[in-house]
Design a protein around this motif. Structure first.
Motif, PDB file in Angstrom:
ATOM      1  N   LEU A 173       0.926  -1.172  -0.025  1.00 56.94           N
ATOM      2  CA  LEU A 173       0.127  -0.006  -0.136  1.00 56.94           C
ATOM      3  C   LEU A 173       0.772   1.144   0.047  1.00 56.94           C
ATOM      4  O   LEU A 173       0.343   2.100  -0.693  1.00 56.94           O
ATOM      5  N   ARG A 174       1.983   1.249   0.840  1.00 56.56           N
ATOM      6  CA  ARG A 174       2.747   2.487   0.804  1.00 56.56           C
ATOM      7  C   ARG A 174       3.278   2.648  -0.639  1.00 56.56           C
ATOM      8  O   ARG A 174       4.067   3.822  -0.732  1.00 56.56           O
ATOM      9  N   ARG A 175       3.805   1.542  -1.198  1.00 54.41           N
ATOM     10  CA  ARG A 175       4.086   1.736  -2.708  1.00 54.41           C
ATOM     11  C   ARG A 175       3.083   2.594  -3.681  1.00 54.41           C
ATOM     12  O   ARG A 175       3.744   2.939  -4.865  1.00 54.41           O
ATOM     13  N   LEU A 176       1.951   2.216  -3.454  1.00 51.66           N
ATOM     14  CA  LEU A 176       1.004   2.905  -4.422  1.00 51.66           C
ATOM     15  C   LEU A 176       0.528   4.105  -4.102  1.00 51.66           C
ATOM     16  O   LEU A 176       0.280   4.718  -2.980  1.00 51.66           O
ATOM     17  N   SER A 177       0.499   5.038  -5.128  1.00 55.09           N
ATOM     18  CA  SER A 177      -0.253   6.540  -5.049  1.00 55.09           C
ATOM     19  C   SER A 177      -1.088   6.780  -6.149  1.00 55.09           C
ATOM     20  O   SER A 177      -0.686   6.449  -7.463  1.00 55.09           O
ATOM     21  N   ILE A 178      -1.901   7.665  -6.066  1.00 51.51           N
ATOM     22  CA  ILE A 178      -2.906   8.199  -7.420  1.00 51.51           C
ATOM     23  C   ILE A 178      -2.307   9.626  -7.735  1.00 51.51           C
ATOM     24  O   ILE A 178      -2.016  10.410  -7.126  1.00 51.51           O
ATOM     25  N   GLU A 179      -1.816   9.527  -8.894  1.00 51.31           N
ATOM     26  CA  GLU A 179      -1.301  10.654  -9.699  1.00 51.31           C
ATOM     27  C   GLU A 179      -2.266  11.967  -9.688  1.00 51.31           C
ATOM     28  O   GLU A 179      -3.117  11.934  -9.970  1.00 51.31           O
ATOM     29  N   LYS A 180      -1.424  13.143  -8.902  1.00 51.97           N
ATOM     30  CA  LYS A 180      -2.291  14.402  -8.840  1.00 51.97           C
ATOM     31  C   LYS A 180      -3.730  14.227  -7.993  1.00 51.97           C
ATOM     32  O   LYS A 180      -4.414  15.029  -8.190  1.00 51.97           O
ATOM     33  N   ASP A 181      -3.654  13.086  -7.376  1.00 54.00           N
ATOM     34  CA  ASP A 181      -4.861  12.988  -6.434  1.00 54.00           C
ATOM     35  C   ASP A 181      -6.107  13.099  -7.301  1.00 54.00           C
ATOM     36  O   ASP A 181      -7.210  13.603  -6.696  1.00 54.00           O
ATOM     37  N   ARG A 182      -6.249  12.608  -8.432  1.00 55.33           N
ATOM     38  CA  ARG A 182      -7.242  12.886  -9.499  1.00 55.33           C
ATOM     39  C   ARG A 182      -8.302  11.578  -9.708  1.00 55.33           C
ATOM     40  O   ARG A 182      -7.410  10.643 -10.209  1.00 55.33           O
ATOM     41  N   LEU A 183      -9.397  11.779  -9.927  1.00 53.42           N
ATOM     42  CA  LEU A 183     -10.253  10.367 -10.442  1.00 53.42           C
ATOM     43  C   LEU A 183     -10.933  11.118 -11.667  1.00 53.42           C
ATOM     44  O   LEU A 183     -11.419  12.479 -11.579  1.00 53.42           O
ATOM     45  N   TYR A 184     -10.942  10.265 -12.735  1.00 49.59           N
ATOM     46  CA  TYR A 184     -11.509  10.821 -13.763  1.00 49.59           C
ATOM     47  C   TYR A 184     -12.775  10.182 -14.137  1.00 49.59           C
ATOM     48  O   TYR A 184     -12.974   8.969 -14.259  1.00 49.59           O
ATOM     49  N   LEU A 185     -13.944  10.778 -13.961  1.00 50.82           N
ATOM     50  CA  LEU A 185     -15.329  10.088 -13.913  1.00 50.82           C
ATOM     51  C   LEU A 185     -15.852  10.018 -15.364  1.00 50.82           C
ATOM     52  O   LEU A 185     -15.792  10.839 -16.260  1.00 50.82           O
ATOM     53  N   HIS A 186     -16.469   8.817 -15.499  1.00 54.05           N
ATOM     54  CA  HIS A 186     -17.109   8.499 -16.939  1.00 54.05           C
ATOM     55  C   HIS A 186     -18.445   8.257 -16.537  1.00 54.05           C
ATOM     56  O   HIS A 186     -19.115   7.837 -15.432  1.00 54.05           O
ATOM     57  N   LYS A 187     -19.511   8.357 -17.502  1.00 58.43           N
ATOM     58  CA  LYS A 187     -20.929   8.177 -17.433  1.00 58.43           C
ATOM     59  C   LYS A 187     -21.465   6.936 -17.824  1.00 58.43           C
ATOM     60  O   LYS A 187     -22.338   6.342 -17.252  1.00 58.43           O
ATOM     61  N   VAL A 188     -20.514   6.134 -18.584  1.00 57.75           N
ATOM     62  CA  VAL A 188     -21.012   4.698 -19.116  1.00 57.75           C
ATOM     63  C   VAL A 188     -19.749   3.561 -19.281  1.00 57.75           C
ATOM     64  O   VAL A 188     -18.867   4.352 -19.519  1.00 57.75           O
ATOM     65  N   LEU A 189     -20.227   2.530 -18.814  1.00 62.33           N
ATOM     66  CA  LEU A 189     -19.204   1.566 -19.203  1.00 62.33           C
ATOM     67  C   LEU A 189     -20.132   0.713 -20.009  1.00 62.33           C
ATOM     68  O   LEU A 189     -21.268   0.290 -19.927  1.00 62.33           O
ATOM     69  N   ARG A 190     -19.296   0.023 -21.320  1.00 55.07           N
ATOM     70  CA  ARG A 190     -19.812  -0.738 -22.129  1.00 55.07           C
ATOM     71  C   ARG A 190     -19.290  -2.084 -21.969  1.00 55.07           C
ATOM     72  O   ARG A 190     -17.938  -2.035 -21.916  1.00 55.07           O
ATOM     73  N   VAL A 191     -19.955  -3.143 -21.771  1.00 52.53           N
ATOM     74  CA  VAL A 191     -19.392  -4.462 -21.647  1.00 52.53           C
ATOM     75  C   VAL A 191     -19.774  -5.473 -22.883  1.00 52.53           C
ATOM     76  O   VAL A 191     -21.090  -5.304 -23.299  1.00 52.53           O
ATOM     77  N   ASN A 192     -18.764  -5.871 -23.385  1.00 48.05           N
ATOM     78  CA  ASN A 192     -19.144  -6.846 -24.828  1.00 48.05           C
ATOM     79  C   ASN A 192     -19.377  -8.268 -24.202  1.00 48.05           C
ATOM     80  O   ASN A 192     -18.542  -8.715 -23.343  1.00 48.05           O
ATOM     81  N   TYR A 193     -20.090  -9.227 -24.806  1.00 53.25           N
ATOM     82  CA  TYR A 193     -20.334 -10.417 -24.399  1.00 53.25           C
ATOM     83  C   TYR A 193     -20.661 -11.243 -25.528  1.00 53.25           C
ATOM     84  O   TYR A 193     -21.074 -10.723 -26.687  1.00 53.25           O
ATOM     85  N   THR A 194     -20.604 -12.640 -25.569  1.00 57.25           N
ATOM     86  CA  THR A 194     -21.269 -13.338 -26.394  1.00 57.25           C
ATOM     87  C   THR A 194     -22.510 -13.820 -26.057  1.00 57.25           C
ATOM     88  O   THR A 194     -22.788 -14.492 -25.031  1.00 57.25           O
ATOM     89  N   THR A 195     -23.665 -13.944 -27.032  1.00 56.24           N
ATOM     90  CA  THR A 195     -24.838 -14.113 -26.713  1.00 56.24           C
ATOM     91  C   THR A 195     -24.904 -15.761 -26.772  1.00 56.24           C
ATOM     92  O   THR A 195     -24.170 -16.318 -27.288  1.00 56.24           O
ATOM     93  N   TYR A 196     -26.000 -16.273 -26.500  1.00 55.38           N
ATOM     94  CA  TYR A 196     -26.416 -17.770 -26.477  1.00 55.38           C
ATOM     95  C   TYR A 196     -26.328 -18.385 -27.890  1.00 55.38           C
ATOM     96  O   TYR A 196     -26.070 -19.524 -27.997  1.00 55.38           O
TER      97      TYR A 196
END
Length: 190
Positions: free
Chosen positions: A18-41
């Motif tokens: 945990l001490r080795r990890l840091s978030i650059e510039k303390d910023r989160l970049y928000l998105h509105k949608v996630l698209r998930v690809n899948y294989t149908t039946y």
């Protein structure tokens, strides 16, 4: 980034890592949608759009330790936010440079399966879930979008009513139209 497989967050992360990890510039970049690809039946390609405001429910594979005889093969969650971060992993060796990676992340509120109401084809009932109470340390979590199998259709169980004690008033974990109330149970559409 550390090359570990997702195990359901049961183990946690050692303090040294945990001490080795840091978030650059303390910023989160928000998105509105996630698209998930899948294989149908029928072996075609399909795509689900997961939007935290309108279609927020997802399913992912349960892990091996949960897949005992009779256990449900999926976990369910409501996506609260979709974002990415740039994470710096400090090298443990002075001769190697630090590594920066873009990580896509989902912030989720978990549903827990209701074991008192068996579901499935043999019982001729839909599986039933409910939100994990906020006191539980695993009520909320962060998830890699690659773990998402696809969107899920989760239906409120109106007959069981609504409760307000699963989560205190919240503007980020509930939609405005829910009025700080959750349904006691929800059914999983198959």
């Amino acid at each position: 980034m550390l090359g570990r497989e997702y195990n359901g967050d049961e183990d946690g992360m050692p303090a040294a890592d945990l001490r080795r990890l840091s978030i650059e510039k303390d910023r989160l970049y928000l998105h509105k949608v996630l698209r998930v690809n899948y294989t149908t039946y029928d072996m075609r390609r399909g795509q689900d759009s997961i939007n935290p405001r309108t279609h927020p429910n997802i399913m992912l594979l349960a892990h091996e330790d949960d897949d005992d005889e009779g256990e449900h093969p999926f976990w369910y969650a409501r996506v609260l936010s979709v974002f990415h971060v740039h994470v710096r992993l400090a090298s443990s060796l002075l001769s190697l440079p630090d590594r920066v990676e873009k990580l896509d992340v989902l912030w989720v509120r978990w549903y827990g399966r209701d074991a008192t109401a068996p579901g499935g084809f043999e019982t001729r009932r839909l599986h039933r879930v409910g939100f994990v109470p906020h006191e539980d340390p695993y009520a909320f979590g962060f998830l890699n979008p690659a773990s998402v199998v696809r969107a899920s259709h989760i239906i409120p169980a109106y007959a069981h009513g609504q409760v307000h004690d699963l989560l205190p008033p919240s503007v980020c974990a509930r939609r405005r139209d829910e009025g700080d109330m959750d349904y006691m149970y929800y059914y999983i559409g198959m």
